[in-house]
Design a protein around this motif. Structure first.
Motif, mmCIF file in Angstrom:
data_model
loop_
_atom_site.group_PDB
_atom_site.id
_atom_site.type_symbol
_atom_site.label_atom_id
_atom_site.label_comp_id
_atom_site.label_asym_id
_atom_site.label_seq_id
_atom_site.Cartn_x
_atom_site.Cartn_y
_atom_site.Cartn_z
ATOM 1 N N GLU A 141 0.018 -7.586 -8.384
ATOM 2 C CA GLU A 141 -0.647 -6.598 -7.524
ATOM 3 C C GLU A 141 -1.174 -5.406 -8.304
ATOM 4 O O GLU A 141 -2.299 -4.939 -8.093
ATOM 5 N N THR A 145 -5.146 -4.498 -8.758
ATOM 6 C CA THR A 145 -5.672 -3.183 -8.366
ATOM 7 C C THR A 145 -6.356 -2.503 -9.541
ATOM 8 O O THR A 145 -7.453 -1.958 -9.409
ATOM 9 N N ALA A 282 -2.985 2.804 -11.047
ATOM 10 C CA ALA A 282 -2.823 1.756 -10.032
ATOM 11 C C ALA A 282 -1.469 1.068 -10.116
ATOM 12 O O ALA A 282 -0.925 0.640 -9.087
ATOM 13 N N ARG A 283 -0.905 0.929 -11.297
ATOM 14 C CA ARG A 283 0.369 0.220 -11.449
ATOM 15 C C ARG A 283 1.556 1.127 -11.170
ATOM 16 O O ARG A 283 2.706 0.664 -11.171
ATOM 17 N N PRO A 287 -0.480 0.706 -3.362
ATOM 18 C CA PRO A 287 -1.878 0.680 -2.894
ATOM 19 C C PRO A 287 -2.122 1.467 -1.610
ATOM 20 O O PRO A 287 -3.145 2.144 -1.486
ATOM 21 N N LEU A 290 -2.151 5.147 -2.375
ATOM 22 C CA LEU A 290 -3.353 5.467 -3.147
ATOM 23 C C LEU A 290 -4.569 5.539 -2.232
ATOM 24 O O LEU A 290 -5.412 6.436 -2.363
ATOM 25 N N ALA A 291 -4.668 4.603 -1.282
ATOM 26 C CA ALA A 291 -5.786 4.617 -0.337
ATOM 27 C C ALA A 291 -5.762 5.859 0.541
ATOM 28 O O ALA A 291 -6.805 6.456 0.832
ATOM 29 N N PRO A 331 -7.630 -0.374 -3.831
ATOM 30 C CA PRO A 331 -6.420 -0.894 -3.175
ATOM 31 C C PRO A 331 -6.734 -1.817 -2.004
ATOM 32 O O PRO A 331 -6.022 -2.808 -1.789
ATOM 33 N N ALA A 334 -7.641 -5.227 -3.392
ATOM 34 C CA ALA A 334 -6.454 -5.861 -3.963
ATOM 35 C C ALA A 334 -5.545 -6.418 -2.868
ATOM 36 O O ALA A 334 -5.045 -7.549 -2.972
ATOM 37 N N LEU A 335 -5.332 -5.658 -1.818
ATOM 38 C CA LEU A 335 -4.479 -6.124 -0.724
ATOM 39 C C LEU A 335 -5.103 -7.318 -0.006
ATOM 40 O O LEU A 335 -4.410 -8.260 0.393
#
Length: 404
Positions: A141, A145, A282-283, A287, A290-291, A331, A334-335
């Motif tokens: 993930e 991202t 991102a890591r 997510p 972050l969004a 994010p 990625a999701l």
């Protein structure tokens, strides 16, 4: 005797990933040049913001309408093949516009047909690009991202370079001449991606079953459902802001194409800086959080756009606001690509793409009419209000127990 343990090389440093990102950057530079050149040509020749908005509408409309069959195409052909064929088609369409114009065979209806075909290609091309990106870096993930953020860095850097070059070329040559370079960029992108190894497709259930399951999964999953609603809001509002930039250049800054180019370049430059930041954090940041942070920052900066101000501060405001947008988009993508089961991903991603793009045609069409009836500052104030509501939706999701 001590044996050194080899450290696995990050997929983000692989040659395949770099080729995918390079292809995206090169094709996006040409596309972003056309993003300014084509509407500028329509606006300056017709004098109608409504007709300019119609061009955007016609180009975007096929994306949500064809997203379902496009998902089937990506699942059957594979992401790499769809992307390469899409590059070849886009190169031919880009070259067709100036060629027909030179032959005095480009009435508005013919331009509308070509623009609609661009949208038809994009319906499969956009989701195939994201699937191809995921295939090159795996399913972690944080890596996905970060990879999406770097991919967006290429796109947003192109948004910085492309419009600035287009504004320079339009002022010295002609708007439609820029499309020749767009055609070349797609041809180079196809060449870069042609040698990538194919990935064997995942076992597929019957197509109709998969498409229905993709829709049901997106609706049932609370994180994806809320994220889709928020992205739908931004997908509606940001086209209005983008369409406002050439209108501002025409109404407030003496119809200077350089100003239009620099405003769109500021959009891309801010987004590029934002994607670099997202790739670095991102890591470490979940997510969803972050969004939420990205949505809040973008909404706050949008409140400064309606002000009547010098072009320098306007460009800085646009750049600052766009710095936060990758915090929402990376994010979300990625999701959407990792949460569904693997056999549903080629169908959930196009459904998500349809959610993002379904509002864009309406937004472009309505925005063109609004800018003819209302002051641009009034429209941008309404955009800031609605963006704030989207940010609250993401903040609520981040505060929900059990979300990441």
């Amino acid at each position: 005797m001590t044996t050194a343990t080899a450290v696995p090389r990050s997929p983000l440093r692989s040659g395949q990933f770099r080729r995918v990102v390079a292809a995206e950057f090169i094709s996006s530079v040409g596309t972003q040049m056309t993003t300014l050149a084509l509407p500028w040509f329509v606006l300056t020749t017709s004098g109608s913001p409504a007709r300019m908005g119609l061009v955007f509408l016609i180009q975007i409309l096929p994306v949500p309408l064809l997203s379902m069959p496009a998902g089937l195409l990506v699942a059957r052909w594979g992401a790499r093949r769809v992307t390469v064929v899409g590059d070849v088609c886009n190169a031919a369409l880009s070259a067709a516009v100036p060629a027909l114009y030179l032959a005095d065979m480009l009435p508005f209806w013919a331009l509308a047909v070509i623009v609609a075909l661009f949208g038809c290609v994009a319906s499969a091309y956009l989701s195939a690009q994201r699937m191809l990106l995921t295939e090159t870096i795996g399913s972690d993930e944080g890596l996905v991202t970060a990879g999406n953020a770097l991919f967006e860095t290429a796109t947003s850097t192109a948004r910085l370079v492309g419009p600035a070059i287009a504004g320079f070329l339009i002022a010295r040559f002609d708007a439609l001449d820029v499309l020749w370079l767009d055609a070349v960029s797609f041809a180079v992108s196809a060449a870069l991606l042609t040698g990538l190894p194919r990935r064997a497709p995942a076992p597929q259930a019957p197509p109709a079953h998969n498409m229905a399951e993709g829709v049901r999964y997106l609706v049932r999953d609370p994180v994806l459902r809320t994220m889709s609603l928020a992205v739908l809001g931004y997908g509606t509002l940001m086209p209005v802001v983008m369409l406002a930039l050439p209108v501002l250049a025409r109404t407030r800054y003496d119809a200077d194409p350089h100003v239009a180019g620099w405003l769109l370049a500021a959009w891309g430059g801010g987004t590029a800086l934002g994607t670099v930041a997202v790739a670095r954090i991102a890591r470490r940041v979940p997510p969803v959080r972050l969004a939420a942070a990205g949505g809040l920052g973008a909404a706050l900066l949008l409140w400064f756009l309606p002000w009547d101000q010098p072009v320098t501060t306007l460009a800085l405001t646009v750049a600052a606001g766009c710095m936060f947008l990758p915090g929402v988009t990376a994010p979300a993508v990625a999701l959407m690509t990792l949460r569904p089961p693997e056999h549903l991903r080629p169908h959930v991603v196009p459904v998500f793409g349809a959610v993002v793009f379904v509002a864009s045609p309406v937004a472009y069409g309505v925005a063109g009419l609004l800018f003819e009836q209302l002051a641009v500052g009034t429209v941008l104030t309404a955009v800031a209000v609605l963006a704030s509501l989207c940010a609250l939706l993401l903040l609520g999701l981040a505060r929900r127990p059990g979300t990441r």
